[in-house]
Scaffold this motif. Sequence first.
Motif, PDB file in Angstrom:
ATOM      1  N   LEU A 166       4.477  11.659  -5.201  1.00 41.63           N
ATOM      2  CA  LEU A 166       3.270  11.153  -5.846  1.00 41.63           C
ATOM      3  C   LEU A 166       2.430  12.306  -6.364  1.00 41.63           C
ATOM      4  O   LEU A 166       2.364  13.376  -5.756  1.00 41.63           O
ATOM      5  CB  LEU A 166       2.432  10.337  -4.851  1.00 41.63           C
ATOM      6  CG  LEU A 166       3.066   9.061  -4.309  1.00 41.63           C
ATOM      7  CD1 LEU A 166       2.160   8.434  -3.269  1.00 41.63           C
ATOM      8  CD2 LEU A 166       3.349   8.078  -5.427  1.00 41.63           C
ATOM      9  N   ARG A 167       1.789  12.076  -7.505  1.00 40.03           N
ATOM     10  CA  ARG A 167       0.827  13.056  -8.018  1.00 40.03           C
ATOM     11  C   ARG A 167      -0.437  12.957  -7.160  1.00 40.03           C
ATOM     12  O   ARG A 167      -0.699  11.922  -6.540  1.00 40.03           O
ATOM     13  CB  ARG A 167       0.504  12.769  -9.473  1.00 40.03           C
ATOM     14  CG  ARG A 167       1.705  12.950 -10.402  1.00 40.03           C
ATOM     15  CD  ARG A 167       1.323  12.733 -11.865  1.00 40.03           C
ATOM     16  NE  ARG A 167       0.624  11.467 -12.101  1.00 40.03           N
ATOM     17  CZ  ARG A 167       1.220  10.329 -12.422  1.00 40.03           C
ATOM     18  NH1 ARG A 167       2.521  10.254 -12.508  1.00 40.03           N
ATOM     19  NH2 ARG A 167       0.510   9.238 -12.632  1.00 40.03           N
ATOM     20  N   ASN A 210       0.838  -1.198   0.000  1.00 37.98           N
ATOM     21  CA  ASN A 210       0.000   0.000   0.000  1.00 37.98           C
ATOM     22  C   ASN A 210       0.877   1.253   0.000  1.00 37.98           C
ATOM     23  O   ASN A 210       0.705   2.151   0.806  1.00 37.98           O
ATOM     24  CB  ASN A 210      -0.933  -0.031   1.217  1.00 37.98           C
ATOM     25  CG  ASN A 210      -2.136   0.852   1.018  1.00 37.98           C
ATOM     26  OD1 ASN A 210      -2.340   1.423  -0.044  1.00 37.98           O
ATOM     27  ND2 ASN A 210      -2.923   0.987   2.055  1.00 37.98           N
ATOM     28  N   ARG A 211       1.818   1.304  -0.941  1.00 37.61           N
ATOM     29  CA  ARG A 211       2.791   2.391  -0.979  1.00 37.61           C
ATOM     30  C   ARG A 211       2.150   3.761  -1.133  1.00 37.61           C
ATOM     31  O   ARG A 211       2.642   4.742  -0.606  1.00 37.61           O
ATOM     32  CB  ARG A 211       3.791   2.147  -2.114  1.00 37.61           C
ATOM     33  CG  ARG A 211       4.642   0.925  -1.872  1.00 37.61           C
ATOM     34  CD  ARG A 211       5.508   0.602  -3.066  1.00 37.61           C
ATOM     35  NE  ARG A 211       4.792   0.405  -4.319  1.00 37.61           N
ATOM     36  CZ  ARG A 211       4.115  -0.693  -4.643  1.00 37.61           C
ATOM     37  NH1 ARG A 211       4.052  -1.698  -3.813  1.00 37.61           N
ATOM     38  NH2 ARG A 211       3.493  -0.790  -5.795  1.00 37.61           N
ATOM     39  N   SER A 212       1.043   3.835  -1.843  1.00 38.04           N
ATOM     40  CA  SER A 212       0.432   5.135  -2.098  1.00 38.04           C
ATOM     41  C   SER A 212      -0.215   5.735  -0.850  1.00 38.04           C
ATOM     42  O   SER A 212      -0.533   6.916  -0.835  1.00 38.04           O
ATOM     43  CB  SER A 212      -0.587   5.049  -3.227  1.00 38.04           C
ATOM     44  OG  SER A 212      -1.589   4.121  -2.916  1.00 38.04           O
ATOM     45  N   SER A 213      -0.381   4.945   0.195  1.00 40.62           N
ATOM     46  CA  SER A 213      -0.925   5.508   1.434  1.00 40.62           C
ATOM     47  C   SER A 213       0.183   5.827   2.435  1.00 40.62           C
ATOM     48  O   SER A 213      -0.091   6.329   3.521  1.00 40.62           O
ATOM     49  CB  SER A 213      -1.947   4.557   2.059  1.00 40.62           C
ATOM     50  OG  SER A 213      -1.307   3.385   2.512  1.00 40.62           O
ATOM     51  N   MET A 214       1.436   5.553   2.067  1.00 40.28           N
ATOM     52  CA  MET A 214       2.563   5.853   2.941  1.00 40.28           C
ATOM     53  C   MET A 214       2.917   7.331   2.822  1.00 40.28           C
ATOM     54  O   MET A 214       2.731   7.944   1.767  1.00 40.28           O
ATOM     55  CB  MET A 214       3.789   5.011   2.548  1.00 40.28           C
ATOM     56  CG  MET A 214       3.586   3.518   2.723  1.00 40.28           C
ATOM     57  SD  MET A 214       4.903   2.537   1.953  1.00 40.28           S
ATOM     58  CE  MET A 214       6.222   2.732   3.126  1.00 40.28           C
ATOM     59  N   THR A 215       3.453   7.886   3.890  1.00 38.31           N
ATOM     60  CA  THR A 215       3.926   9.264   3.828  1.00 38.31           C
ATOM     61  C   THR A 215       5.218   9.307   3.017  1.00 38.31           C
ATOM     62  O   THR A 215       5.847   8.269   2.755  1.00 38.31           O
ATOM     63  CB  THR A 215       4.218   9.826   5.225  1.00 38.31           C
ATOM     64  OG1 THR A 215       5.329   9.111   5.787  1.00 38.31           O
ATOM     65  CG2 THR A 215       3.009   9.725   6.143  1.00 38.31           C
ATOM     66  N   THR A 216       5.620  10.496   2.633  1.00 41.13           N
ATOM     67  CA  THR A 216       6.871  10.664   1.901  1.00 41.13           C
ATOM     68  C   THR A 216       8.041  10.112   2.708  1.00 41.13           C
ATOM     69  O   THR A 216       8.901   9.406   2.170  1.00 41.13           O
ATOM     70  CB  THR A 216       7.095  12.148   1.572  1.00 41.13           C
ATOM     71  OG1 THR A 216       5.995  12.606   0.778  1.00 41.13           O
ATOM     72  CG2 THR A 216       8.385  12.380   0.820  1.00 41.13           C
ATOM     73  N   LYS A 225      -3.435   7.847  -1.796  1.00 38.58           N
ATOM     74  CA  LYS A 225      -4.640   7.281  -1.180  1.00 38.58           C
ATOM     75  C   LYS A 225      -4.831   7.960   0.163  1.00 38.58           C
ATOM     76  O   LYS A 225      -3.928   8.049   0.975  1.00 38.58           O
ATOM     77  CB  LYS A 225      -4.496   5.773  -0.989  1.00 38.58           C
ATOM     78  CG  LYS A 225      -4.537   5.015  -2.277  1.00 38.58           C
ATOM     79  CD  LYS A 225      -4.522   3.536  -2.027  1.00 38.58           C
ATOM     80  CE  LYS A 225      -4.526   2.799  -3.359  1.00 38.58           C
ATOM     81  NZ  LYS A 225      -4.317   1.375  -3.182  1.00 38.58           N
ATOM     82  N   ARG A 226      -6.008   8.425   0.370  1.00 39.87           N
ATOM     83  CA  ARG A 226      -6.305   9.121   1.617  1.00 39.87           C
ATOM     84  C   ARG A 226      -7.033   8.168   2.554  1.00 39.87           C
ATOM     85  O   ARG A 226      -7.897   7.436   2.157  1.00 39.87           O
ATOM     86  CB  ARG A 226      -7.124  10.360   1.327  1.00 39.87           C
ATOM     87  CG  ARG A 226      -6.266  11.350   0.521  1.00 39.87           C
ATOM     88  CD  ARG A 226      -7.007  12.545   0.079  1.00 39.87           C
ATOM     89  NE  ARG A 226      -6.279  13.592  -0.573  1.00 39.87           N
ATOM     90  CZ  ARG A 226      -5.427  13.492  -1.569  1.00 39.87           C
ATOM     91  NH1 ARG A 226      -5.082  12.338  -2.032  1.00 39.87           N
ATOM     92  NH2 ARG A 226      -4.879  14.547  -2.122  1.00 39.87           N
ATOM     93  N   GLY A 227      -6.604   8.198   3.818  1.00 40.06           N
ATOM     94  CA  GLY A 227      -7.195   7.302   4.806  1.00 40.06           C
ATOM     95  C   GLY A 227      -8.325   7.928   5.440  1.00 40.06           C
ATOM     96  O   GLY A 227      -9.306   7.685   5.886  1.00 40.06           O
TER      97      GLY A 227
END
Length: 79
Positions: A71-72, A28-34, A77-79
Amino acid sequence: MSEISIAEVTGKRKKQISGIVNRSPYPNRSSMTTAERQAALDELLLIRIGDDGKPIDGGVLDRVPHKIIALRGSQVKRG
């Protein structure tokens, strides 16, 4: 880097890279912070070095940036 860019650098097909990425421990990389994504990349870069102190990939990853790409908006992904 994108899967296509990684494939070009490593000489593999995009589908091969996609399979490696999708089986990674970071589903779930897109929900990880920078910061979390950079820490994960740093960890992966450390384990590519063998016991002899040389890269197990033959140095192919020395030619790619070791900093994450932001990420653009549509990728986050927003939780």
